[in-house]
Design an enzyme around this catalytic site. Sequence first.
Site, PDB file in Angstrom:
ATOM      1  N   GLN A 168     -27.839   3.215  24.061  1.00  0.00           N
ATOM      2  CA  GLN A 168     -27.702   1.913  24.723  1.00  0.00           C
ATOM      3  C   GLN A 168     -26.817   2.148  25.958  1.00  0.00           C
ATOM      4  O   GLN A 168     -26.255   1.439  26.622  1.00  0.00           O
ATOM      5  CB  GLN A 168     -26.526   1.133  23.879  1.00  0.00           C
ATOM      6  CG  GLN A 168     -27.678   0.501  22.720  1.00  0.00           C
ATOM      7  CD  GLN A 168     -26.988  -0.125  21.668  1.00  0.00           C
ATOM      8  OE1 GLN A 168     -25.660  -0.411  21.816  1.00  0.00           O
ATOM      9  NE2 GLN A 168     -27.624  -0.450  20.766  1.00  0.00           N
ATOM     10  N   HIS A 211     -23.144   0.340  21.699  1.00  0.00           N
ATOM     11  CA  HIS A 211     -22.006  -0.796  21.852  1.00  0.00           C
ATOM     12  C   HIS A 211     -20.985  -0.414  22.692  1.00  0.00           C
ATOM     13  O   HIS A 211     -19.619  -0.382  22.319  1.00  0.00           O
ATOM     14  CB  HIS A 211     -21.450  -1.041  19.982  1.00  0.00           C
ATOM     15  CG  HIS A 211     -22.241  -1.674  19.168  1.00  0.00           C
ATOM     16  ND1 HIS A 211     -21.700  -1.930  17.890  1.00  0.00           N
ATOM     17  CD2 HIS A 211     -23.743  -1.642  19.074  1.00  0.00           C
ATOM     18  CE1 HIS A 211     -23.016  -2.275  17.053  1.00  0.00           C
ATOM     19  NE2 HIS A 211     -23.980  -1.946  18.022  1.00  0.00           N
ATOM     20  N   GLU A 252     -23.175 -14.348  17.721  1.00  0.00           N
ATOM     21  CA  GLU A 252     -22.167 -15.083  17.826  1.00  0.00           C
ATOM     22  C   GLU A 252     -22.298 -15.864  19.165  1.00  0.00           C
ATOM     23  O   GLU A 252     -22.377 -14.989  20.208  1.00  0.00           O
ATOM     24  CB  GLU A 252     -21.005 -14.880  17.490  1.00  0.00           C
ATOM     25  CG  GLU A 252     -20.685 -14.478  16.026  1.00  0.00           C
ATOM     26  CD  GLU A 252     -19.288 -14.216  15.713  1.00  0.00           C
ATOM     27  OE1 GLU A 252     -18.902 -13.756  14.486  1.00  0.00           O
ATOM     28  OE2 GLU A 252     -18.460 -14.093  16.550  1.00  0.00           O
ATOM     29  N   TYR A 303     -11.421 -13.129  16.810  1.00  0.00           N
ATOM     30  CA  TYR A 303     -12.694 -13.344  16.492  1.00  0.00           C
ATOM     31  C   TYR A 303     -13.323 -12.760  15.464  1.00  0.00           C
ATOM     32  O   TYR A 303     -14.540 -12.947  14.976  1.00  0.00           O
ATOM     33  CB  TYR A 303     -13.431 -13.294  17.863  1.00  0.00           C
ATOM     34  CG  TYR A 303     -13.178 -14.172  18.676  1.00  0.00           C
ATOM     35  CD1 TYR A 303     -13.593 -15.595  19.085  1.00  0.00           C
ATOM     36  CD2 TYR A 303     -11.802 -14.013  19.759  1.00  0.00           C
ATOM     37  CE1 TYR A 303     -13.291 -16.476  19.809  1.00  0.00           C
ATOM     38  CE2 TYR A 303     -11.333 -14.967  20.602  1.00  0.00           C
ATOM     39  CZ  TYR A 303     -12.166 -16.088  20.393  1.00  0.00           C
ATOM     40  OH  TYR A 303     -11.689 -17.166  21.708  1.00  0.00           O
ATOM     41  N   TYR A 344     -26.666  -2.925   8.044  1.00  0.00           N
ATOM     42  CA  TYR A 344     -28.089  -2.631   8.060  1.00  0.00           C
ATOM     43  C   TYR A 344     -28.639  -1.892   6.887  1.00  0.00           C
ATOM     44  O   TYR A 344     -29.679  -2.078   6.520  1.00  0.00           O
ATOM     45  CB  TYR A 344     -28.294  -1.454   9.291  1.00  0.00           C
ATOM     46  CG  TYR A 344     -28.125  -2.332  10.394  1.00  0.00           C
ATOM     47  CD1 TYR A 344     -28.888  -3.123  10.976  1.00  0.00           C
ATOM     48  CD2 TYR A 344     -26.915  -1.780  11.361  1.00  0.00           C
ATOM     49  CE1 TYR A 344     -28.852  -3.727  12.332  1.00  0.00           C
ATOM     50  CE2 TYR A 344     -26.685  -2.552  12.533  1.00  0.00           C
ATOM     51  CZ  TYR A 344     -27.530  -3.330  13.025  1.00  0.00           C
ATOM     52  OH  TYR A 344     -27.218  -3.904  14.238  1.00  0.00           O
TER      53      TYR A 344
END
Length: 383
Positions: free
Chosen positions: A96, A158, A252, A262, A273
């Site tokens: 990513q 991430h 979210e 949060y 997973y």
Amino acid sequence: MAAVTVAICAAADAEAAAESLRAPPPPPQPAKVIKTGYKVTEIAKGLDHPWSMAFLPDGSMLVTERVGRLRLIKNGVLQPEPIGGVPAVHVHAGSQAGLFDVVLHPKFTENNIVYLTYAAGTQAANGTQVARARFDGKALQDLRVIFKAMPLKDTDNHYGGRMAFLADGTFALTIGEGFEYREKAQDLTSDLGKIVRLNEDGGVPQDNPFVGQSSVRPEIYTWGHRNEQGLIFDSESGRLYETEHGPRGGDELNIIEPRKNYGWPVITYGMDYSGAYVSPYTQRPGLEQPVIYWTPSIAPSGLAMYRGDKFPAWRGDLFVGALAFKHVRRVHLDERGNVVAQEELLNDLKWRIRDVRAAPDGYLYVCTDEADGRVLRLEPETG
């Protein structure tokens, strides 16, 4: 801060026997709204996993490609040569990592300053960074790195990487928790799993919530996040909206307010997973609840608030790119900002949607997360 994390988790474990797993029951999801007529115009194609878009005053567009290129769409045509001066980014095959957001300075018409967010470093030590530079119409000049998320990590997942300017000229930046370091989201000595707030030059605003507190990174604005890939400041409502990926479920939509936690990974509506619980809890005292969550995961990336004039029925609604479900999710809000309904757009195209933007021309633009990625414009259906 590690002691605080342990205390929160210990409290959860101590009360687990007295509470049912995954309490309380999930709130009902809003029903879909009646579909709005629109047509799709292809603006450009042949982009390698486009990630973000920014709209220049002359109507041109800047588009980032995750592989590390910044492209210009001018007079409706994708220019063949990438823009020069882009910083070297960390890219690892199948990861990513790469070049992420492109954002204009609020006074771009005066200073021509643009900001880029990206992954930098090596496979063994990398992290999210922010650079700013002056765009002369062909290349970036005077580029300077103004922020590096710390500590560095050895995962290629991430990163977060979305940024948005706030009303006071500071900006918010999302930083993911690195996938394998989810406990760091509750650790205030680390930038991982946080939203940070910075001055336009990368310095720390003196009114940040943790300035002056020992063992807390002063740039931290909120914490307890997983992988935040949508961020938008709506000047009309004064709200900072954010979307983040859950694991298996639990994506979210949040309203971001300073000094709030949060919840990740102490509370979540998602599963690991492996099929195991990340946590037995979906809520705990002192931890924020999402405005809405999506289970199964839609994989939200890109977020826009529509305030234009081309689609009156859409005004005041949020639009979320969905990577996994391959559509744009319209989140219909009432006058108080409550979620009342949803609608799926572009689901017939079967393309992963990476970014969605409400442009100054009143149209909605999206880019698709493909090796042959496209920039599309949504226009009102006529006739």
